[in-house]
Enzyme design. Structure first.
Site, PDB file in Angstrom:
ATOM      1  N   LEU A 163     -45.042   1.991 -30.339  1.00 48.46           N
ATOM      2  CA  LEU A 163     -46.279   2.175 -29.585  1.00 48.46           C
ATOM      3  C   LEU A 163     -45.931   2.281 -28.106  1.00 48.46           C
ATOM      4  O   LEU A 163     -45.137   1.487 -27.591  1.00 48.46           O
ATOM      5  CB  LEU A 163     -47.237   0.995 -29.792  1.00 48.46           C
ATOM      6  CG  LEU A 163     -48.052   0.953 -31.089  1.00 48.46           C
ATOM      7  CD1 LEU A 163     -48.832  -0.356 -31.159  1.00 48.46           C
ATOM      8  CD2 LEU A 163     -48.993   2.142 -31.195  1.00 48.46           C
ATOM      9  N   ASP A 164     -46.525   3.254 -27.415  1.00 55.29           N
ATOM     10  CA  ASP A 164     -46.303   3.398 -25.980  1.00 55.29           C
ATOM     11  C   ASP A 164     -46.832   2.176 -25.236  1.00 55.29           C
ATOM     12  O   ASP A 164     -47.723   1.476 -25.733  1.00 55.29           O
ATOM     13  CB  ASP A 164     -47.010   4.646 -25.449  1.00 55.29           C
ATOM     14  CG  ASP A 164     -46.420   5.931 -26.002  1.00 55.29           C
ATOM     15  OD1 ASP A 164     -45.197   5.955 -26.257  1.00 55.29           O
ATOM     16  OD2 ASP A 164     -47.182   6.906 -26.177  1.00 55.29           O
ATOM     17  N   PRO A 165     -46.325   1.915 -24.021  1.00 54.62           N
ATOM     18  CA  PRO A 165     -46.837   0.775 -23.240  1.00 54.62           C
ATOM     19  C   PRO A 165     -48.352   0.806 -23.043  1.00 54.62           C
ATOM     20  O   PRO A 165     -49.007  -0.237 -23.050  1.00 54.62           O
ATOM     21  CB  PRO A 165     -46.094   0.915 -21.902  1.00 54.62           C
ATOM     22  CG  PRO A 165     -44.813   1.584 -22.272  1.00 54.62           C
ATOM     23  CD  PRO A 165     -45.169   2.548 -23.367  1.00 54.62           C
ATOM     24  N   ALA A 174     -50.560   1.891 -25.098  1.00 55.30           N
ATOM     25  CA  ALA A 174     -51.253   1.687 -26.368  1.00 55.30           C
ATOM     26  C   ALA A 174     -51.301   0.214 -26.751  1.00 55.30           C
ATOM     27  O   ALA A 174     -50.441  -0.590 -26.367  1.00 55.30           O
ATOM     28  CB  ALA A 174     -50.564   2.487 -27.472  1.00 55.30           C
TER      29      ALA A 174
END
Length: 295
Positions: free
Chosen positions: A39-41, A43
């Protein structure tokens, strides 16, 4: 020894998936920790973290379908296709109506070809794409086939300059929701990017059952047997069959099944992942006979 199992974690905004792994290592007292599905930061939401021997199951989890709740902002493009990037261009959205948005989403539903964002974690010649972009390199990623089985509009909010579209998406593994936002905006001629992203499901696993970062130390783990049975389906084996499977032998299958299954011994422990051939089956991945989570 640290207990083996899978943690369901509700990742907060502003930290990386690797940060969650690092915190889990400290909380569970072991370095043998990994995660399934970055998961991206920006998200939030469900991240599955494997501890000890359960890290062997992560490869079976990565390919599960995902569900996301997201907000797409139409009228602006950014350098990262999400709110963490700088705004590149702003475009008048006054001509965009609800019907146009639905028509654009329909084009992005089903089996589609998608070019991932250039700031994704995909490796290009051994180096992450986002690292190459940050180093000033021009990155061109190949399109990939993904499946968007549901792309529902939940709400639409307009102001003078932008349109925010709240959506829910069911998709195959490997889908980039940022790319959906970018491509929807491009199709409508006004540009788009992601301002919010939350992962709510991975396969049958639900973020409602996840723990926060503060709860990592005391959170109960899903056992390897529970997880493998949920992901693949289980097949019960006798103690004798379990012993033979652990020794790498091909054994008679208790019943017919297709594909891989989780072999569960009489004590409820995961023996390994088995595949059937004809009337027999053999383990393709074994778990240790003495597991830290024996109950």
């Amino acid at each position: 020894m640290a207990e083996s199992g899978i943690l369901l974690v509700d990742k907060p905004q502003g930290i990386t998936s690797h940060d969650v792994v690092a915190k889990s290592r400290r909380a569970r007292g072991t370095r043998k920790v990994g995660h399934a599905g970055t998961l991206d930061p920006m998200a939030t939401g469900l991240l599955l973290v494997g501890v000890q021997d359960a890290t062997r199951l992560l490869t079976y989890i990565v390919g599960l379908g995902k569900t996301y709740s997201a907000t797409i902002r139409l009228g602006q493009t950014t350098t990262t296709d999400d709110a963490d990037g700088d705004v590149r261009e702003s475009t008048d959205v006054s001509a965009i109506d609800h019907a146009a948005i639905l028509a654009g989403i329909a084009k992005l539903t089903g089996e589609i070809s998608q070019v991932p964002s250039t700031v994704s974690a995909i490796k290009v010649d051994g180096k992450r794409a986002y690292d190459r972009v940050r180093a000033g390199e021009e990155v061109v990623l190949k399109a990939r086939d993904v499946t968007i089985s549901r792309f529902d509009v939940i709400d639409v909010r307009c102001d003078e300059n932008t349109i925010d579209v709240d959506v829910e998406v069911d998709c195959s593994s490997g889908t980039y929701i940022r790319a959906l936002a970018r491509d929807l905006g491009a199709d409508l001629g006004v540009g788009g990017h992601l301002t919010r992203l939350r992962r709510t499901h991975i396969g049958l696993f639900d973020v409602a059952d996840a723990v926060t970062i503060d709860g990592l130390e005391d959170a109960p783990l899903l056992t390897p047997a529970e997880v493998a049975s949920t992901v693949l389906g289980g097949v019960q084996v006798t103690e004798e069959l379990a012993r033979d499977l652990r020794h790498g032998k091909r054994v008679d299958a208790p019943h017919r099944f297709e594909g891989a299954r989780a072999a569960i011994d009489p004590a409820g422990r995961l023996v390994g992942i088995v595949e059937r051939r004809g009337a027999t089956m053999k383990s393709t991945m074994n778990m240790p006979e003495h597991q830290e989570n024996d109950r």
